[in-house]
Design a protein around this motif. Structure first.
Motif, PDB file in Angstrom:
ATOM      1  N   THR A 133       0.838  -1.205   0.000  1.00  0.00           N
ATOM      2  CA  THR A 133       0.000   0.000   0.000  1.00  0.00           C
ATOM      3  C   THR A 133       0.868   1.248   0.000  1.00  0.00           C
ATOM      4  O   THR A 133       0.619   2.194  -0.762  1.00  0.00           O
ATOM      5  CB  THR A 133      -0.938  -0.002   1.223  1.00  0.00           C
ATOM      6  N   ARG A 134       1.911   1.243   0.820  1.00  0.00           N
ATOM      7  CA  ARG A 134       2.845   2.374   0.856  1.00  0.00           C
ATOM      8  C   ARG A 134       3.527   2.554  -0.494  1.00  0.00           C
ATOM      9  O   ARG A 134       3.660   3.668  -0.998  1.00  0.00           O
ATOM     10  CB  ARG A 134       3.880   2.159   1.959  1.00  0.00           C
ATOM     11  N   TYR A 135       3.946   1.436  -1.113  1.00  0.00           N
ATOM     12  CA  TYR A 135       4.576   1.506  -2.432  1.00  0.00           C
ATOM     13  C   TYR A 135       3.648   2.181  -3.436  1.00  0.00           C
ATOM     14  O   TYR A 135       4.055   3.094  -4.147  1.00  0.00           O
ATOM     15  CB  TYR A 135       4.977   0.110  -2.934  1.00  0.00           C
ATOM     16  N   TYR A 136       2.395   1.701  -3.530  1.00  0.00           N
ATOM     17  CA  TYR A 136       1.465   2.267  -4.516  1.00  0.00           C
ATOM     18  C   TYR A 136       1.240   3.758  -4.276  1.00  0.00           C
ATOM     19  O   TYR A 136       1.191   4.539  -5.231  1.00  0.00           O
ATOM     20  CB  TYR A 136       0.138   1.509  -4.519  1.00  0.00           C
ATOM     21  N   GLN A 137       1.140   4.180  -3.033  1.00  0.00           N
ATOM     22  CA  GLN A 137       0.960   5.596  -2.725  1.00  0.00           C
ATOM     23  C   GLN A 137       2.180   6.407  -3.159  1.00  0.00           C
ATOM     24  O   GLN A 137       2.048   7.458  -3.789  1.00  0.00           O
ATOM     25  CB  GLN A 137       0.700   5.796  -1.234  1.00  0.00           C
ATOM     26  N   GLU A 138       3.368   5.915  -2.820  1.00  0.00           N
ATOM     27  CA  GLU A 138       4.592   6.640  -3.171  1.00  0.00           C
ATOM     28  C   GLU A 138       4.850   6.617  -4.676  1.00  0.00           C
ATOM     29  O   GLU A 138       5.300   7.606  -5.247  1.00  0.00           O
ATOM     30  CB  GLU A 138       5.780   6.093  -2.382  1.00  0.00           C
ATOM     31  N   ARG A 139       4.558   5.481  -5.315  1.00  0.00           N
ATOM     32  CA  ARG A 139       4.719   5.409  -6.775  1.00  0.00           C
ATOM     33  C   ARG A 139       3.792   6.407  -7.462  1.00  0.00           C
ATOM     34  O   ARG A 139       4.206   7.148  -8.342  1.00  0.00           O
ATOM     35  CB  ARG A 139       4.427   4.001  -7.281  1.00  0.00           C
ATOM     36  N   ASP A 140       2.550   6.444  -7.047  1.00  0.00           N
ATOM     37  CA  ASP A 140       1.594   7.364  -7.664  1.00  0.00           C
ATOM     38  C   ASP A 140       2.002   8.816  -7.449  1.00  0.00           C
ATOM     39  O   ASP A 140       1.760   9.665  -8.305  1.00  0.00           O
ATOM     40  CB  ASP A 140       0.187   7.104  -7.141  1.00  0.00           C
ATOM     41  N   ALA A 141       2.640   9.108  -6.323  1.00  0.00           N
ATOM     42  CA  ALA A 141       3.090  10.478  -6.034  1.00  0.00           C
ATOM     43  C   ALA A 141       4.264  10.909  -6.914  1.00  0.00           C
ATOM     44  O   ALA A 141       4.565  12.099  -6.999  1.00  0.00           O
ATOM     45  CB  ALA A 141       3.466  10.602  -4.565  1.00  0.00           C
ATOM     46  N   LEU A 142       4.915   9.958  -7.586  1.00  0.00           N
ATOM     47  CA  LEU A 142       6.066  10.286  -8.447  1.00  0.00           C
ATOM     48  C   LEU A 142       5.650  10.967  -9.747  1.00  0.00           C
ATOM     49  O   LEU A 142       6.508  11.504 -10.456  1.00  0.00           O
ATOM     50  CB  LEU A 142       6.876   9.029  -8.783  1.00  0.00           C
ATOM     51  N   GLY A 143       4.378  10.933 -10.088  1.00  0.00           N
ATOM     52  CA  GLY A 143       3.940  11.541 -11.342  1.00  0.00           C
ATOM     53  C   GLY A 143       4.596  10.906 -12.549  1.00  0.00           C
ATOM     54  O   GLY A 143       5.103  11.599 -13.434  1.00  0.00           O
ATOM     55  N   LEU A 144       4.605   9.578 -12.598  1.00  0.00           N
ATOM     56  CA  LEU A 144       5.271   8.855 -13.685  1.00  0.00           C
ATOM     57  C   LEU A 144       4.498   8.987 -14.984  1.00  0.00           C
ATOM     58  O   LEU A 144       3.265   8.964 -14.996  1.00  0.00           O
ATOM     59  CB  LEU A 144       5.434   7.383 -13.324  1.00  0.00           C
ATOM     60  N   SER A 145       5.239   9.117 -16.068  1.00  0.00           N
ATOM     61  CA  SER A 145       4.636   9.211 -17.396  1.00  0.00           C
ATOM     62  C   SER A 145       5.602   8.624 -18.414  1.00  0.00           C
ATOM     63  O   SER A 145       6.762   8.342 -18.118  1.00  0.00           O
ATOM     64  CB  SER A 145       4.300  10.660 -17.733  1.00  0.00           C
ATOM     65  N   VAL A 146       5.091   8.459 -19.630  1.00  0.00           N
ATOM     66  CA  VAL A 146       5.873   7.877 -20.725  1.00  0.00           C
ATOM     67  C   VAL A 146       5.740   8.793 -21.931  1.00  0.00           C
ATOM     68  O   VAL A 146       4.657   9.281 -22.242  1.00  0.00           O
ATOM     69  CB  VAL A 146       5.354   6.459 -21.072  1.00  0.00           C
ATOM     70  N   ARG A 147       6.882   8.990 -22.616  1.00  0.00           N
ATOM     71  CA  ARG A 147       6.908   9.836 -23.813  1.00  0.00           C
ATOM     72  C   ARG A 147       7.582   9.062 -24.937  1.00  0.00           C
ATOM     73  O   ARG A 147       8.617   8.424 -24.746  1.00  0.00           O
ATOM     74  CB  ARG A 147       7.682  11.117 -23.498  1.00  0.00           C
TER      75      ARG A 147
END
Length: 127
Positions: free
Chosen positions: A67-81
């Motif tokens: 749960t902590r991982y998913y919260q922190e991962r989502d907070a990274l603002g990850l995207s693909v270009r």
């Protein structure tokens, strides 16, 4: 194959060809080649590894750590270009980091695209 940039808050943390995938699931994945900035986000992906470590004496995944991982991962603002600079719509971006054990061979990125049209546009030949 074209090269895709993996970004955190608009900064390139690595690249991948996203050379394989599963169109029915809307997933593309491939070897991940980190940039120096990856080190700033690596601790988040190490949470996932710790939460799901198969060497942890037969225990199941650590749900609190996941749960902590998913919260922190989502907070990274990850995207693909894409190589042409287009944003690739994603539901999520995940990096498996086993580089401590396997070196550069232990890094893989997977993404789930936002819809089938996105998969067809950017990954028509991935299976």
């Amino acid at each position: 194959m074209s090269r895709f940039e993996i970004l955190s808050r608009g900064q390139v943390i690595g690249v991948s060809d996203l050379e394989t995938g599963d169109p029915s699931m809307g997933v593309a994945l491939g070897r991940f080649h980190p940039s120096p900035l990856y080190e700033t986000v690596r601790p988040v992906f190490m949470l996932y590894r710790r939460a799901t470590d198969p060497q942890a004496e037969g225990r199941s995944a650590d749900e609190a750590l996941l749960t902590r991982y998913y919260q922190e991962r989502d907070a990274l603002g990850l995207s693909v270009r894409s190589a042409s600079g287009e944003s690739v719509g994603t539901q999520w971006v995940h990096i498996d980091d086993y580089s401590d054990d396997l070196g550069m061979e232990g890094l893989e990125v997977s993404i789930a695209v936002d819809d089938s049209k996105t998969h067809e546009r950017f990954f028509p030949d991935r299976e």
